[in-house]
Design a protein around this motif. Structure first.
Motif, PDB file in Angstrom:
ATOM      1  N   PRO B 740       0.780  -1.203   0.019  1.00 21.68           N
ATOM      2  CA  PRO B 740      -0.104  -0.123  -0.154  1.00 21.68           C
ATOM      3  C   PRO B 740       0.757   1.322  -0.123  1.00 21.68           C
ATOM      4  N   SER B 741       0.341   2.216  -0.498  1.00 23.45           N
ATOM      5  CA  SER B 741       0.884   3.670  -0.513  1.00 23.45           C
ATOM      6  C   SER B 741       1.174   4.159   0.812  1.00 23.45           C
ATOM      7  N   ILE B 742       2.343   4.867   0.873  1.00 25.27           N
ATOM      8  CA  ILE B 742       2.448   5.717   2.213  1.00 25.27           C
ATOM      9  C   ILE B 742       2.007   6.821   2.399  1.00 25.27           C
ATOM     10  N   SER B 743       0.990   7.466   1.434  1.00 27.43           N
ATOM     11  CA  SER B 743       0.749   8.536   1.182  1.00 27.43           C
ATOM     12  C   SER B 743      -0.392   9.041   2.535  1.00 27.43           C
ATOM     13  N   LYS B 748      -1.996  12.398   7.318  1.00 28.27           N
ATOM     14  CA  LYS B 748      -2.385  12.432   8.792  1.00 28.27           C
ATOM     15  C   LYS B 748      -1.730  13.332   9.561  1.00 28.27           C
ATOM     16  N   THR B 749      -0.430  13.244   9.093  1.00 28.38           N
ATOM     17  CA  THR B 749       0.533  14.005  10.010  1.00 28.38           C
ATOM     18  C   THR B 749       0.871  15.643   9.659  1.00 28.38           C
TER      19      THR B 749
END
Lengths: 140, 806
Positions: B740-743, B748-749
């Motif tokens: 899955p993508s880390i986007s 969130k941050t």
């Protein structure tokens, strides 16, 4: 024959400031809305290019006596020192800090060291673009 | 006593020699050098009494401990014999060279430095127990021999000979290194003694034969065996002391040493026996046959050396047969190794003296051409005597030591047909026949050498110098060797007990434990057996052929030049130079378009084959978003722009079309929700189109052809290939998303941790600010580069000169 481009020069005088203001806006807005140092820098540079088109190289150099190579260097130095400044606070290289302040006139605003880095980017982009255009333009 | 350091004494002395040469001009530098081999010789003689009883000595120091590489000196019978040869003949050669080389005209410091370097290398080769240090010294002999052959470097032939010997011996050396590495992997050690101890297990390994062949290649090239002997005759351009030392007594025997040393490891293999015996015998015949073709004294000796080395080699091969017959059987093979070592010693004595005599003849008459020489006997009586002794010994006549070893050689070859393994009982009948014919030729060229030079009619008008006897100092060394030749005939068993038997124990450890076990007694008279009749036949036929030599010697010139091995070597060298040059010119065209075609073709072939070999091709439309109408429109504009770029007649049209493509990409950014990218793309596209127009404006007037791009099928195929490849990769990559993508982390941050709202910008300046830092550095470098290109142009000659004047 020397052409008389008074309309171009007059509109340029007005439009340059609009472009410049817009580029400053884009630059400051970058952290929250589209924009940032890169586009801001390019827009500023294109404003100066407009000046170059309307007037000649000599006039613009007199009006804006800026050494763009030095500007690039200052920009790089600013970006690097912002990144390196973190080391003095015992945190990893490139750690940014931010907080919210109540400023006179502007009210509650956030101040972010990333902005300093972005300023570096802005200066480099303006410096580089102008260096390229000036040196090619001055070449015969 | 760390005698491993003895090896390096000549090398250390070589450091001092140039200073002595420069400072002490009055004394011939050779006198200082002479001390080194003499001292070493006396040091090594102290080992004799103990080695005679079967003792051996080791001494070592660590060289590269982390890789387990050390320099180990191992002294047993074999290495002591060689060490004594090297230092003993070395002393005589240095003494000879003092009178041979003129101290005012020759660059003596070079000569003696190379010679001492060679001495260290040779001692290292014969004493090394560690294979890597053996290889190190082995190549050092090649290099120092190269330097010595090219000593008169202003002569073309010297340089040619030096290069040829270098190419061939270094080729062999590298092959040998490969064999060593294989052997060390098989046996898990670099020590030769440990390998010998574990030899029975090595024989079953699949690399065994490979390492055998590679090591034999090293030995054959160094010892000038067929077909690698061709460097030796050309190496005769070296000064005669060098030829006497390197190319008869020591370096060419390094290959024999190697074969002898590795016999206990490889003797179990029939490959070893066949190759060593067969090639040795072939070399013996070939060398003796072509020695008669030579007209140069040293050329005759070179071919004779080749032939004698072949003789020793074939005896070593026959000695390996004893591994299969064993000691109980009273076969002759266990004598073969003894005969080989005995002949090795004999050959060193008589060939050394013959070379020195050839040098004397050259030195005192000014020529080595045997057609100009003749009738020197009355002018040079001492040289004649020594030459006669050496030649008769070489021919195998009594009462000289060559007779003894020749008889043993014939015995060994005769009995090879009795050996009933590896098809020797059928083909083996050829061995004694070839050996006998070769011996006849050896007899003829020995006579040819000595009698054509010293008897017959004197031709003073052909000689560059007035012939006279050599100075006494020059005659000392050959006289010593000559007297050894005679002495060994009368006391062969002293040499046999002291030198040969301990060496044979090292070659055939599976037969004997200590030298006392060898019950071989050399007899000058062994009864009227078949060997004696063969010798009588050699003498009779040889004398008959020698008497009629002038009738049939011209036949040699009928031999076609095109089929010689030298021609093969020259052709190979020519082809490797010219061929690779042509090959390089063929593909290094100097046109960028060719290189681009190579690169793109490579990319296409590598990627497509990888995709299909790994079965990575996959198309799945499951995760695709639906296509919207305006995406289709922009895509069509994009394609139209691209086609216009390709098909436009004018470059201006192409530039404008490129701008259109750029702006439609910006539009794509807009509809795919990338405002930052769209903004940047718009501005950058504008700037770059302006720069293109600038470049267009400055195109030279002469060549501004407004032509459509030429169609080239090859280019089109490559371009289509690249397009298809990239499409396949993109489709396959999109269809198989594994992680899955880390986007979502950024989403969130972005506000909480980084205090921002524009994810793109925050990534650029905060999360991944490092990249941005160097991207602006790239921009700065580009601008400085443009400044440098435009403002620092040194087109005018004047300016260049001005700068150089400073």
């Amino acid at each position: 024959m020397k052409t008389n481009d008074v309309i171009l020069q007059t509109t340029t005088k007005i439009i340059f400031f609009i472009i410049f203001l817009f580029s400053i806006h884009i630059f400051f807005a970058g952290h929250y809305t589209p924009g940032g140092g890169f586009v801001g820098g390019l827009l500023t540079a294109s404003g100066i290019v407009l000046l170059l088109l309307a007037f000649d190289l000599k006039t613009v150099t007199t009006a804006l006596p800026i050494n763009y190579t030095v500007m690039t260097a200052i920009g790089l130095l600013l970006a690097l020192s912002t990144a390196a400044g973190a080391i003095f606070f015992n945190v990893p290289f490139f750690t940014h800090a931010f907080d919210y302040f109540h400023l006179p006139l502007l009210g509650k605003q956030s101040l972010h060291t990333a902005m300093l880095f972005d300023t570096g980017v802005y200066l480099v982009v303006v410096g580089v673009t102008m260096t390229i255009i000036q040196s090619i333009g001055a070449d015969d | 006593m760390s005698f491993v350091y003895f090896i390096f004494i000549p090398m250390l002395a070589a450091l001092v020699i140039p200073f002595l040469y420069k400072k002490v001009r009055g004394i011939h530098t050779g006198w200082f050098v002479l001390a080194v081999p003499v001292i070493l010789f006396s040091l090594y003689t102290t080992f004799l009494s103990k080695v005679k009883n079967g003792e051996s000595f080791t001494s070592s120091f660590e060289w590269i401990p982390s890789l387990n590489i050390s320099v180990t000196s191992y002294i047993d019978g074999l290495s002591l014999l060689f060490s004594l040869l090297i230092t003993g003949i070395g002393s005589l050669v240095v003494l000879y060279s003092i009178f041979y080389l003129d101290k005012t005209r020759e660059q003596l410091h070079n000569f003696y430095v190379y010679l001492l370097l060679f001495m260290t290398a040779m001692l290292g080769v014969v004493q090394s127990d560690h294979m890597i240090s053996l290889y190190f010294f082995w190549e050092l002999t090649s290099i120092s021999s190269f330097l010595l052959i090219g000593y008169w470097y202003k002569r073309d032939r010297s340089r040619f000979g030096a290069l040829k010997s270098m190419m061939i011996t270094v080729f062999g050396g590298l092959m040998m290194l490969g064999g060593f590495v294989l052997l060390s992997i098989m046996g898990d050690t670099y020590s030769i003694r440990e390998l010998i101890a574990s030899a029975p297990e090595l024989g079953n390994h699949e690399w065994f034969v490979w390492s055998l062949i590679l090591i034999l290649l090293g030995a054959f090239t160094k010892s000038a065996q067929f077909p690698f002997y061709i460097w030796l005759p050309d190496a005769m351009e070296a000064p005669t002391p060098v030829s006497a030392y390197l190319h008869s007594a020591t370096m060419v025997k390094a290959g024999l040493y190697l074969v002898a040393r590795f016999t206990p490891i490889f003797a179990s293999s029939e490959w070893w026996i066949w190759l060593v015996t067969g090639i040795g015998l072939l070399t013996l015949f070939w060398g003796s046959f072509f020695a008669l073709k030579q007209t140069d004294l040293k050329g005759i000796l070179a071919f004779s050396t080749v032939s004698q080395l072949g003789l020793i080699m074939s005896l070593l091969g026959a000695g390996a047969i004893s591994f299969h017959t064993g000691i109980e059987e009273d076969s002759i093979f266990k004598y073969a190794a003894f005969a080989a070592i005995f002949h090795l010693v004999n050959h060193a004595t008589f060939k050394g003296s013959l070379f020195m005599i050839a040098g004397i003849v050259d030195h005192e008459t000014g020529t080595r051409d045997i057609r100009k020489l003749g009738g020197l006997m009355s002018m040079m009586p001492i040289s004649f005597t020594i030459a006669l002794i050496g030649s008769f010994s070489m021919a195998g006549l009594p009462p000289f030591n060559g007779f003894l070893s020749k008889e043993m050689f014939l015995t060994g070859m005769l009995s090879i047909q009795d050996f009933n393994l590896f098809a020797f009982d059928t083909w083996g009948i050829l061995f004694p026949i070839i050996a006998w014919i070769a011996s006849v030729f050896t007899f003829i060229y020995s006579f040819y050498f000595v009698f054509r030079t010293f008897t017959g009619k004197h031709k003073p008008d052909l000689l560059p110098k007035q012939a006279h006897e050599a100075p006494i100092g020059m005659l000392i060394s050959p006289a010593i060797l000559g007297s050894l030749v005679v002495a060994i005939f009368f006391i062969p068993n002293v040499i046999g007990d002291v030198l040969v038997k301990p060496a044979v124990v090292a070659i055939q450890p599976y037969l004997y434990d200590v030298p006392e076990d060898i019950h071989i007694h050399i007899k000058a008279w062994h009864g009227p057996n078949i060997e004696l009749w063969m010798t009588i036949g050699i003498v009779l036929l040889g004398y008959l052929l020698y008497a009629t030599l002038s009738k049939w010697q011209p036949l040699y010139n009928k031999f076609p030049q095109g089929f010689t091995l030298n021609r093969l070597y020259d052709t190979m060298m020519f082809l490797s130079e010219v061929g690779t040059n042509r090959l390089t010119r063929f593909y290094m065209t100097g046109f960028i378009r060719s290189y681009l075609v190579y690169m793109f073709t490579g990319i296409v072939l590598l990627t497509i084959s990888t995709v299909f070999i790994k079965e990575a091709f996959d198309i799945s439309f499951a995760t695709l978003a639906p296509i919207r109408f305006y995406e289709l429109i922009i895509a069509l504009v994009l394609i139209a722009g691209t086609l216009t770029i390709l098909l436009a007649k004018s470059r201006l049209t192409s530039i404008i079309a490129l701008g259109a493509v750029g702006y439609s990409v910006a539009l794509f950014f807009v509809i795919f929700n990338a405002p930052d990218l769209a903004l940047t793309q718009l501005v950058i596209e504008t700037v770059s189109v302006a720069l293109f127009l600038l470049a267009f404006y400055h195109l030279p007037k002469l060549n501004r052809h407004e032509n459509r791009m030429k169609f080239r099928l090859g280019n089109a195929l490559v371009a289509i290939g690249v397009g298809v490849t990239v499409t396949i990769v993109a489709l396959s990559a999109h269809s198989q998303k594994l992680v899955p993508s880390i986007s979502s982390y950024y989403e969130k941050t972005v506000y909480k941790e980084a205090g921002g709202g524009n994810i793109v910008n925050v990534i650029l300046v905060d999360y991944r600010g490092f990249d941005t830092l160097f991207e602006i550095a790239v921009l700065a470098i580009a601008s400085l580069g443009i400044i440098a290109l435009i403002q620092l142009r040194l087109t005018k000659k004047k300016e260049v000169n001005r700068i150089e004047d400073k």
